[in-house]
Design a protein around this motif. Sequence first.
Motif, mmCIF file in Angstrom:
data_model
loop_
_atom_site.group_PDB
_atom_site.id
_atom_site.type_symbol
_atom_site.label_atom_id
_atom_site.label_comp_id
_atom_site.label_asym_id
_atom_site.label_seq_id
_atom_site.Cartn_x
_atom_site.Cartn_y
_atom_site.Cartn_z
ATOM 1 N N GLU A 76 5.653 0.389 -11.243
ATOM 2 C CA GLU A 76 5.529 1.528 -10.327
ATOM 3 C C GLU A 76 5.869 1.159 -8.889
ATOM 4 O O GLU A 76 6.488 1.953 -8.163
ATOM 5 C CB GLU A 76 4.107 2.087 -10.387
ATOM 6 C CG GLU A 76 3.916 3.316 -9.512
ATOM 7 C CD GLU A 76 2.523 3.899 -9.631
ATOM 8 O OE1 GLU A 76 2.257 4.936 -8.983
ATOM 9 O OE2 GLU A 76 1.698 3.331 -10.385
ATOM 10 N N TRP A 77 5.515 -0.054 -8.469
ATOM 11 C CA TRP A 77 5.691 -0.437 -7.065
ATOM 12 C C TRP A 77 6.746 -1.527 -6.884
ATOM 13 O O TRP A 77 6.861 -2.082 -5.787
ATOM 14 C CB TRP A 77 4.357 -0.918 -6.484
ATOM 15 C CG TRP A 77 3.236 0.029 -6.681
ATOM 16 C CD1 TRP A 77 2.129 -0.154 -7.449
ATOM 17 C CD2 TRP A 77 3.102 1.332 -6.111
ATOM 18 N NE1 TRP A 77 1.315 0.939 -7.417
ATOM 19 C CE2 TRP A 77 1.889 1.877 -6.584
ATOM 20 C CE3 TRP A 77 3.893 2.106 -5.246
ATOM 21 C CZ2 TRP A 77 1.451 3.149 -6.236
ATOM 22 C CZ3 TRP A 77 3.443 3.368 -4.895
ATOM 23 C CH2 TRP A 77 2.243 3.886 -5.382
ATOM 24 N N ASP A 80 9.045 -0.829 -3.956
ATOM 25 C CA ASP A 80 8.383 -0.266 -2.777
ATOM 26 C C ASP A 80 8.182 -1.361 -1.722
ATOM 27 O O ASP A 80 7.676 -2.444 -2.036
ATOM 28 C CB ASP A 80 7.034 0.331 -3.184
ATOM 29 C CG ASP A 80 6.472 1.247 -2.099
ATOM 30 O OD1 ASP A 80 6.288 0.770 -0.965
ATOM 31 O OD2 ASP A 80 6.216 2.430 -2.398
ATOM 32 N N ASP A 82 6.061 -1.501 0.547
ATOM 33 C CA ASP A 82 4.639 -1.731 0.798
ATOM 34 C C ASP A 82 3.886 -2.083 -0.489
ATOM 35 O O ASP A 82 2.679 -1.836 -0.611
ATOM 36 C CB ASP A 82 4.003 -0.477 1.422
ATOM 37 C CG ASP A 82 4.514 -0.213 2.826
ATOM 38 O OD1 ASP A 82 4.810 -1.198 3.537
ATOM 39 O OD2 ASP A 82 4.632 0.967 3.207
ATOM 40 N N ARG A 83 4.596 -2.665 -1.432
ATOM 41 C CA ARG A 83 3.961 -2.950 -2.715
ATOM 42 C C ARG A 83 2.794 -3.931 -2.590
ATOM 43 O O ARG A 83 1.873 -3.926 -3.411
ATOM 44 C CB ARG A 83 4.985 -3.494 -3.715
ATOM 45 C CG ARG A 83 5.584 -4.846 -3.344
ATOM 46 C CD ARG A 83 6.685 -5.222 -4.315
ATOM 47 N NE ARG A 83 7.187 -6.585 -4.076
ATOM 48 C CZ ARG A 83 8.172 -7.147 -4.775
ATOM 49 N NH1 ARG A 83 8.770 -6.460 -5.743
ATOM 50 N NH2 ARG A 83 8.565 -8.379 -4.531
ATOM 51 N N LYS A 86 -0.015 -1.479 -1.920
ATOM 52 C CA LYS A 86 -0.228 -0.431 -2.924
ATOM 53 C C LYS A 86 -0.577 -0.992 -4.305
ATOM 54 O O LYS A 86 -1.142 -0.280 -5.142
ATOM 55 C CB LYS A 86 1.026 0.440 -3.030
ATOM 56 C CG LYS A 86 1.337 1.211 -1.757
ATOM 57 C CD LYS A 86 2.597 2.066 -1.905
ATOM 58 C CE LYS A 86 2.877 2.869 -0.654
ATOM 59 N NZ LYS A 86 4.107 3.681 -0.752
ATOM 60 N N LEU A 87 -0.236 -2.239 -4.532
ATOM 61 C CA LEU A 87 -0.545 -2.864 -5.823
ATOM 62 C C LEU A 87 -1.991 -3.350 -5.790
ATOM 63 O O LEU A 87 -2.282 -4.475 -5.381
ATOM 64 C CB LEU A 87 0.415 -4.031 -6.079
ATOM 65 C CG LEU A 87 0.433 -4.602 -7.499
ATOM 66 C CD1 LEU A 87 0.981 -3.576 -8.480
ATOM 67 C CD2 LEU A 87 1.272 -5.868 -7.553
ATOM 68 N N THR A 167 2.227 -11.246 -3.749
ATOM 69 C CA THR A 167 2.832 -10.160 -4.523
ATOM 70 C C THR A 167 4.248 -10.517 -4.949
ATOM 71 O O THR A 167 4.631 -10.299 -6.114
ATOM 72 C CB THR A 167 2.848 -8.860 -3.694
ATOM 73 O OG1 THR A 167 1.518 -8.535 -3.290
ATOM 74 C CG2 THR A 167 3.428 -7.712 -4.508
#
Length: 217
Positions: A76-77, A80, A82-83, A86-87, A167
Amino acid sequence: MEVLNDIACFVSERWNEIWPVFLAIFFGAWSALQFQKSWEKSKQITYELRSGKRAQFALMSQHQVLISLNKQYLSEWRDDSDRHLKLHPLTASLEFQKVDIDSLLYILDTNDPDLLNEVMVAQQSFQTAMGVLEKRNKYHTDFQQRAAKIGDAALDKATVAILGDMTNHLYTTYEDALRLNKEAAKKLEIYLKDYVSLKKSIHRKFSKRKTLRYEEK
């Protein structure tokens, strides 16, 4: 000396009756020895095949964990920017099987000894990805707890940088683990197919004997 002479005379007189017996004994013993060797070989192949299948099952288990991790969490991220924020931490428990490397040591004596190293590296890569995931979960959870107490001040530059590195590392180790898992599983599948063929040939060999019938299970 008289006893030896008597034995020699007896053998000489009855040689036509005795030599078939000696011959039968010799070939009987030789056949029993060959049969025992073949039987022991079949047992060895069966053990090695079962060990290989267990390893295959473990790799499949790890593969399913990676697929689920990507589908339910990472995908999903992935793109992104900003993962890293958001993760959120993964709360689900990930259950998987481990490859028993010691049970596969016989591969070192085959025509493809590198297969053992590939299976071992694939498992190590998987464990590395799981370790990175666990560390990131803990760090992000700690960050959330700090944010609940002090608000936006918890999101300082150092925290953002560490979350970003963790990440990125998670996505990288995931990709490596998935690739190595697929490669090792494919080579192990080919290897086991060859072993199944060998086992079936031994099964046919034993099935032709009337003294003992070896059935493949």
